[in-house]
Design an enzyme around this catalytic site. Structure first.
Site, PDB file in Angstrom:
ATOM      1  N   THR A 121      -4.620  -7.788   7.983  1.00 40.97           N
ATOM      2  CA  THR A 121      -5.987  -7.752   7.510  1.00 40.97           C
ATOM      3  C   THR A 121      -6.730  -8.654   6.968  1.00 40.97           C
ATOM      4  OG1 THR A 121      -5.197  -5.389   6.953  1.00 40.97           O
ATOM      5  CG2 THR A 121      -7.561  -6.056   6.090  1.00 40.97           C
ATOM      6  N   GLU A 151      -4.877  -3.284  12.560  1.00 39.47           N
ATOM      7  CA  GLU A 151      -4.104  -2.089  12.644  1.00 39.47           C
ATOM      8  C   GLU A 151      -4.460  -1.024  12.040  1.00 39.47           C
ATOM      9  OE1 GLU A 151      -2.039  -1.322  10.131  1.00 39.47           O
ATOM     10  OE2 GLU A 151      -2.885  -2.845   8.940  1.00 39.47           O
ATOM     11  N   PHE A 152      -4.079   0.212  12.367  1.00 38.10           N
ATOM     12  CA  PHE A 152      -4.646   1.102  11.415  1.00 38.10           C
ATOM     13  C   PHE A 152      -3.278   2.193  11.173  1.00 38.10           C
ATOM     14  CE2 PHE A 152      -8.041   0.040  13.924  1.00 38.10           C
ATOM     15  CZ  PHE A 152      -9.186  -0.242  13.129  1.00 38.10           C
ATOM     16  N   ARG A 154      -0.552   3.965   9.025  1.00 35.61           N
ATOM     17  CA  ARG A 154      -0.211   4.466   7.589  1.00 35.61           C
ATOM     18  C   ARG A 154       1.158   4.368   7.414  1.00 35.61           C
ATOM     19  NH1 ARG A 154      -2.743  10.289   8.746  1.00 35.61           N
ATOM     20  NH2 ARG A 154      -1.862   9.322  10.653  1.00 35.61           N
ATOM     21  N   GLU A 155       1.630   3.890   6.264  1.00 33.74           N
ATOM     22  CA  GLU A 155       2.973   3.738   6.062  1.00 33.74           C
ATOM     23  C   GLU A 155       3.434   5.299   5.996  1.00 33.74           C
ATOM     24  OE1 GLU A 155       4.269   1.754   2.460  1.00 33.74           O
ATOM     25  OE2 GLU A 155       2.913  -0.054   3.038  1.00 33.74           O
ATOM     26  N   ASN A 208     -11.018   0.968   5.983  1.00 34.22           N
ATOM     27  CA  ASN A 208     -10.171   1.165   4.725  1.00 34.22           C
ATOM     28  C   ASN A 208     -11.261   1.604   3.405  1.00 34.22           C
ATOM     29  OD1 ASN A 208      -7.848   1.062   6.065  1.00 34.22           O
ATOM     30  ND2 ASN A 208      -7.010  -0.671   4.965  1.00 34.22           N
ATOM     31  N   CYS A 260      -2.580  -1.690   0.836  1.00 35.74           N
ATOM     32  CA  CYS A 260      -3.946  -1.586   1.520  1.00 35.74           C
ATOM     33  C   CYS A 260      -5.189  -1.279   0.722  1.00 35.74           C
ATOM     34  CB  CYS A 260      -3.857  -0.895   2.746  1.00 35.74           C
ATOM     35  SG  CYS A 260      -2.208  -1.167   3.636  1.00 35.74           S
TER      36      CYS A 260
HETATM   37  C1  UGA Z   1      -3.946   2.889   4.823  1.00 35.64           C
HETATM   38  C2  UGA Z   1      -4.849   3.425   5.914  1.00 35.64           C
HETATM   39  O1  UGA Z   1      -4.734   4.930   6.199  1.00 35.64           O
HETATM   40  C3  UGA Z   1      -4.385   2.923   7.319  1.00 35.64           C
HETATM   41  O2  UGA Z   1      -5.174   3.240   8.551  1.00 35.64           O
HETATM   42  C4  UGA Z   1      -4.240   1.260   7.310  1.00 35.64           C
HETATM   43  O3  UGA Z   1      -3.900   0.872   8.422  1.00 35.64           O
HETATM   44  C5  UGA Z   1      -3.378   0.776   6.360  1.00 35.64           C
HETATM   45  O4  UGA Z   1      -3.906   1.128   5.013  1.00 35.64           O
HETATM   46  C6  UGA Z   1      -3.412  -0.624   6.198  1.00 35.64           C
HETATM   47  O5  UGA Z   1      -4.599  -1.259   5.903  1.00 35.64           O
HETATM   48  O6  UGA Z   1      -2.400  -1.413   6.735  1.00 35.64           O
HETATM   49  P1  UGA Z   1      -1.664   3.459   3.813  1.00 35.64           P
HETATM   50  O7  UGA Z   1      -1.983   2.344   2.742  1.00 35.64           O
HETATM   51  O8  UGA Z   1      -0.289   3.308   4.474  1.00 35.64           O
HETATM   52  O9  UGA Z   1      -2.654   3.110   5.085  1.00 35.64           O
HETATM   53  O10 UGA Z   1      -1.912   4.839   3.174  1.00 35.64           O
HETATM   54  P2  UGA Z   1      -2.752   6.217   3.337  1.00 35.64           P
HETATM   55  O11 UGA Z   1      -2.085   7.248   3.930  1.00 35.64           O
HETATM   56  O12 UGA Z   1      -4.071   5.864   3.757  1.00 35.64           O
HETATM   57  O13 UGA Z   1      -2.833   6.559   1.581  1.00 35.64           O
HETATM   58  C7  UGA Z   1      -3.358   5.494   0.910  1.00 35.64           C
HETATM   59  C8  UGA Z   1      -3.596   6.248  -0.485  1.00 35.64           C
HETATM   60  O14 UGA Z   1      -4.547   7.072  -0.695  1.00 35.64           O
HETATM   61  C9  UGA Z   1      -2.244   7.051  -0.982  1.00 35.64           C
HETATM   62  O15 UGA Z   1      -1.946   6.438  -2.220  1.00 35.64           O
HETATM   63  C10 UGA Z   1      -2.566   8.199  -0.956  1.00 35.64           C
HETATM   64  O16 UGA Z   1      -1.522   8.873  -1.660  1.00 35.64           O
HETATM   65  C11 UGA Z   1      -4.131   8.282  -1.170  1.00 35.64           C
HETATM   66  N1  UGA Z   1      -4.747   9.649  -0.621  1.00 35.64           N
HETATM   67  C12 UGA Z   1      -4.883   9.959   0.801  1.00 35.64           C
HETATM   68  C13 UGA Z   1      -4.955  10.567  -1.466  1.00 35.64           C
HETATM   69  O17 UGA Z   1      -4.815  10.478  -2.674  1.00 35.64           O
HETATM   70  N2  UGA Z   1      -5.605  11.739  -0.822  1.00 35.64           N
HETATM   71  C14 UGA Z   1      -5.869  11.931   0.426  1.00 35.64           C
HETATM   72  O18 UGA Z   1      -6.447  12.878   0.961  1.00 35.64           O
HETATM   73  C15 UGA Z   1      -5.512  10.801   1.499  1.00 35.64           C
END
Ligand code: UGA
Length: 434
Positions: A121, A151-152, A154-155, A208, A260
């Site tokens: 990124t 990339e998109f 999610r971990e 993001n 991220c």
């Molecule tokens: C995020 C993006 O979703 C991916 O598309 C992107 O590729 C990635 O960053 C990156 O830039 O590499 P990620 O950080 O793995 O992915 O996690 P998310 O699933 O997006 O969650 C991020 C945070 O938001 C977490 O702390 C999660 O608990 C929180 N979250 C998510 C909430 O509090 N509520 C929700 O409804 C969704």
């Protein structure tokens, strides 16, 4: 196709393993020798569902190899993915020195046409910097292209996301680059957006950041719900059925974390500043996210009256489920604030405790939920692991000093818990009981 991956972090390893599984020959390079040695032995540097199997298969079938150097990788591949880290500087700006170093190393080794793809990124205009940097070093007359393919992933769902993405974004400046990437992604059936490099770079940061704004929006609504006694879960459901809004990323909680969102939001704010703008909306989203952690602690305090001398059992430390990643996890701030107010903290996380040494000084790590609950004045849920969803609450009630559950992720049914004799406090679900 022959491709190489520079940087075997979450993005690089998943990208390389998935491309290998689709039939490509993949060379992976990382300057962390210990990591490469671990991978060669069949070990994994982090937990990601389904990844270990893909790497093993790729290695066994000789589609994944670990190159000794960037030169080795450049010699043997047509497409080179740059997947190195872009950590935040103290002012929020992305530190691109690893990207620059890699570019120099690639450029020095280039003898024939190669396509360099930025997957890390990066701020808009990084593609231009990569091109300029390479032009300074590359032998005269050796052709190359630079493309952006954000990339998109999610971990916790990265393999799934790679193989079944919502979209593939290709930022290219030549037909050669475009056809190479279209060919590489052919086996993956999903909409493809072909655009210029700068637009592709912006798509990543804008996506993001937009999701971070959505989260801070619903967390703000959650606080309103708490004040008036409404239920944010129902509010989100009602909003989410509007197709223009969508239900995803409307789960109120303890705020976003991870490697991220916090970093990318800060970087996007800096990009706007450097271009003479002021991204106030994003600044507000970041502020709300910081406050959300403090707000959660306030809610726990309001429930327990005082935190001093209380024992708090924490369920979940990772920034989200299905990962062992603690980077920017809300749990870190929340646990520290509990301790600063004099509470004893006991904690359990199914995966993240392996990396928790030194991150949570003074915390007693437990072997499971029940040990965490022993003698606790309350249980707080910070990460919604599936295994926390179905618990033996009758047993927990006997183990705890006071049967109180404070649910930072709204996974429990408030009515059911109250019927079992628990005090239940959700996030954005009515007032905190005194
Ligand atoms: C995020 C993006 O979703 C991916 O598309 C992107 O590729 C990635 O960053 C990156 O830039 O590499 P990620 O950080 O793995 O992915 O996690 P998310 O699933 O997006 O969650 C991020 C945070 O938001 C977490 O702390 C999660 O608990 C929180 N979250 C998510 C909430 O509090 N509520 C929700 O409804 C969704």
């Amino acid at each position: 196709m022959d491709i190489s991956i520079i940087g075997t972090g979450h993005v690089g390893l998943v990208t390389g393993a998935c491309f290998a599984d689709l039939g490509n020959r993949v060379m992976m390079v990382d300057d962390d020798r210990r990591k490469i040695a671990l991978l060669k032995r069949g070990g994994m540097p982090f937990y990601e569902p389904g990844l270990e199997e893909l790497v093993r298969r790729g290695v066994a079938q000789r589609r994944i190899r670990f190159a000794a150097s960037i030169k080795d990788a450049v010699d043997h591949s047509l497409i080179i993915f740059i997947c190195v880290g872009t950590p935040a500087r103290p002012n929020g700006e992305a530190d691109l020195s690893a990207v620059e170093r890699v570019c120099h190393a690639i450029a020095k080794s280039l003898r024939a046409y190669r396509l360099l793809v930025e997957k890390s990124t990066v701020p808009v205009e990084t593609g231009e910097w990569i091109t300029r940097t390479c032009q300074l070093t590359i032998r005269r007359g050796v052709p190359f292209d630079v493309a952006s393919n954000p990339e998109f992933l999610r971990e916790g769902q990265a393999v799934q996301d790679f193989l079944h993405p919502d979209r593939i974004v290709l930022g290219v400046e030549s037909t050669r680059a475009k056809s190479l990437l279209l060919e590489l992604y052919k086996p993956i059936k999903s909409p493809v957006i072909v655009t210029d490099v700068k637009s592709a770079e912006l798509i990543k940061h804008a996506s993001n950041s937009f999701l971070a704004v959505k989260l801070s929006f619903i967390n703000t609504v959650a606080r309103l719900c708490e004040q008036v006694g409404a239920d944010v879960v129902k509010v989100a459901e009602g909003m989410g059925l509007d197709r223009r809004i969508g239900r995803a990323f409307l789960d109120a909680g303890v705020g976003y974390g991870g490697s991220c969102f916090p970093k990318d939001v800060a970087a996007f704010i800096r990009i706007a500043e450097k271009l003479g703008g002021d991204f106030q909306l994003l600044k507000a989203a970041a502020r709300v996210n910081d406050e959300q952690r403090r707000h959660f602690v306030t809610r726990v305090r309001e429930t327990l009256w005082n935190l001093n001398h209380k024992t708090i059992g924490v369920l979940g430390l990772a920034f989200k489920p299905d990962t062992d990643d603690l980077r920017e996890a809300p749990s870190i701030d929340i646990v520290r604030m509990f301790q600063e107010e004099g509470a004893q903290v006991r904690a359990f996380d199914p995966k993240a405790m392996a990396h928790a040494d030194g991150v949570f000084p003074g915390v007693a790590f437990c072997k499971d939920v029940y040990e965490t609950a022993r003698g606790a004045d309350c249980l707080v849920l910070l990460t919604e692991w599936n295994e926390f969803k179905e618990l033996d609450f009758a047993r927990l009630k006997k183990l705890m000093r006071h049967p109180t559950v404070i649910d930072g992720r709204n996974v429990y049914d408030p009515g059911a818990l109250r019927r079992l004799g628990f005090r239940y406090v959700g996030t954005g679900r009515g007032h905190a009981p005194h």
